[in-house]
Design an enzyme around this catalytic site. Sequence first.
Site, PDB file in Angstrom:
ATOM      1  N   GLU A   1       5.790  -0.874   1.946  1.00 38.27           N
ATOM      2  CA  GLU A   1       6.333  -0.248   3.325  1.00 38.27           C
ATOM      3  C   GLU A   1       8.544  -0.644   2.371  1.00 38.27           C
ATOM      4  O   GLU A   1       7.957  -1.386   1.250  1.00 38.27           O
ATOM      5  CB  GLU A   1       6.486  -1.497   4.288  1.00 38.27           C
ATOM      6  CG  GLU A   1       5.718  -2.593   3.870  1.00 38.27           C
ATOM      7  CD  GLU A   1       7.129  -3.353   3.373  1.00 38.27           C
ATOM      8  OE1 GLU A   1       8.243  -3.491   3.934  1.00 38.27           O
ATOM      9  OE2 GLU A   1       6.609  -4.444   2.109  1.00 38.27           O
TER      10      GLU A   1
ATOM     11  N   GLU B   1       7.575  -3.663  -0.586  1.00 36.93           N
ATOM     12  CA  GLU B   1       6.858  -2.434  -1.761  1.00 36.93           C
ATOM     13  C   GLU B   1       5.618  -2.133  -1.687  1.00 36.93           C
ATOM     14  O   GLU B   1       5.084  -0.292  -2.461  1.00 36.93           O
ATOM     15  CB  GLU B   1       7.778  -2.108  -3.147  1.00 36.93           C
ATOM     16  CG  GLU B   1       9.588  -2.471  -2.978  1.00 36.93           C
ATOM     17  CD  GLU B   1       9.424  -2.324  -3.855  1.00 36.93           C
ATOM     18  OE1 GLU B   1       9.390  -1.462  -4.995  1.00 36.93           O
ATOM     19  OE2 GLU B   1      11.232  -2.145  -3.995  1.00 36.93           O
TER      20      GLU B   1
END
Lengths: 350, 350
Positions: A175, A317
């Site tokens: 994310e 991430e």
Amino acid sequence: MTMTHPWEQPIPTPNAACSQRAEAHQARLTKPPGSLGRLEHLASTLAGQQGTVFPAVERVRIVVFAGDHGVCDEGVSAFTQAVTAQMVRNIAAGGAAISVLARHLHATLEVINTGTVTPLPQLPGVRAATVARGTRNLARQPAMTAAERDEALAVGDAAAQRAADAQAQLFIGGEMGIGNTTSAAAVAGALLGLPPEALVGRGTGVDDTALARKRAAVARGLARHGDARAPLGVLASLGGLEIAALTGAVLGAARRRVPFLVDGFIVSIAALIAVRHAPASAHWLHFAHRSRETGHGAVLEALNAQPLLNLGMRLGEGSGAGVAVPLMQAACRLHREMATFESAGVSDGS
Amino acid sequence: MTMTHPWEQPIPTPNAACSQRAEAHQARLTKPPGSLGRLEHLASTLAGQQGTVFPAVERVRIVVFAGDHGVCDEGVSAFTQAVTAQMVRNIAAGGAAISVLARHLHATLEVINTGTVTPLPQLPGVRAATVARGTRNLARQPAMTAAERDEALAVGDAAAQRAADAQAQLFIGGEMGIGNTTSAAAVAGALLGLPPEALVGRGTGVDDTALARKRAAVARGLARHGDARAPLGVLASLGGLEIAALTGAVLGAARRRVPFLVDGFIVSIAALIAVRHAPASAHWLHFAHRSRETGHGAVLEALNAQPLLNLGMRLGEGSGAGVAVPLMQAACRLHREMATFESAGVSDGS
């Protein structure tokens, strides 16, 4: 005719016979029984999930979901919302942490824009799936409508479908979303009944003043939300577009028998929503690492999760998951390639 | 003319300027400061050790030292001494855990026989460096003479020289020796002044009866040895041929500026001897994992070591180090390949 949402469909259980056969195989390998520690359990768990005695983690699918957060209006982040879109470009261009990790893992990396405040042009490696230009400010009003949440859940489910189509042996959800540790802390507060102090951390590194604003924003959001704990209701009220998509991906991967490696705080929140919504999805989860972000410990505990790594990472991430993949690969390769006592002519001590 | 033994020669310190420049570079990468946790420190430490701002762990040298232990006469192991030589064959043939890991790391794997009870023919991938046909029984008499210890130390030093010649970026020492957790516990007892109960574990998996014999053997060895704590004296009295060679390798790698990744209990004992003998060697060490073997915690504490992994492994061979290498690679690759805020056009929040 009623349509059943994909995230309402039943979730299968892993293949117990394959797990047991994998355990029996482990006992014949040239090593003292149990001496590979957690790697042995990892191999037999993956065996059950993949439905084979000899699992592998060579085809890895990494999907990074990006979205912005209206709660940034409360001054909760050290970075401006523009950074979410900038980082989407950076990830796609190969310069972000997850890009570097994906490259060396020979993993497929997909970035999905569920809704950045800054519009993005068509970019190679980026899939546009804009549900809204960021969420609303969760401290003041519901972050998403039910329709927006459902659209984001469907984005995640579709990503899981593509992973299954590509015969991915492991799904990693990542994310990117400035402000999303605030949203994640709010969701955790509602689902776990814990106060902001236990869940709100410094995220990307806010100072004491911003940390106080962040706690206040979460407290305000929780007060506004009230006591309702229905997982998908909490998600719409306090979550984010990328968190909803991740939740859809967790459920979608489980439904399609694709093991899911959970990254840090944000993805663990999506996993918590998924498991509260559909407990069987827990059977398809692995946990990569214990993040340094404040609330992660409580969420991991609620999920009864023992992460593989504890390196003090807090980048997001999907980066912690990317770092953990080689441990899963080692588990599978050792399981598959080590000689047995019989084949190697080694006395087994019995 | 007096000859100075290689393990008496001075040990250099890492290049602090390279470490500092690496830290400065880290601060420019597209991530919140510190968010890669221990991976950042790992990269800057390796920078200092390798004398470059951009270190790498792509050329890995794994050397497994094998040797037998006279203390097996006390009934301390679940396996017979013949297994040491059998496992040397298995490692060289590609069937052992370390063989599988080395293959996937594209690492050079060398097996050195410092003295198995069972003679071995010339085997591809195995270097014969037999000092003795195993050690004497440390519970009853010194395990090695000073000359044998020195010969074994020199075997390890020569292995470090070959690693330096091959421009290895990381040295991993592994070991194979039935009975060597007994020897390692005895060395730890003498160096740390701790009782057998704190240091003797189940090794490859002995039952309660053998565990009691193992403790008794260590207690007897410690009583025989007395209070002398000179590290190389303890090594000769209570150690093993492969432990001596590992000690020589730790010192030899440090002297030649090759970072050394310490595996589990046995290799940590060699590292402890080395650091007590030459404290500067500590600057060249990394610690791969916390083993499940009883005494490892105390030895790690004495070395002020924080291992990268804690997976409940206790296999030896260098296997824990092999599993940890990808974490070091990730640290270096992220450090080298991530974009900077400037190059990626990402706002850095300042």
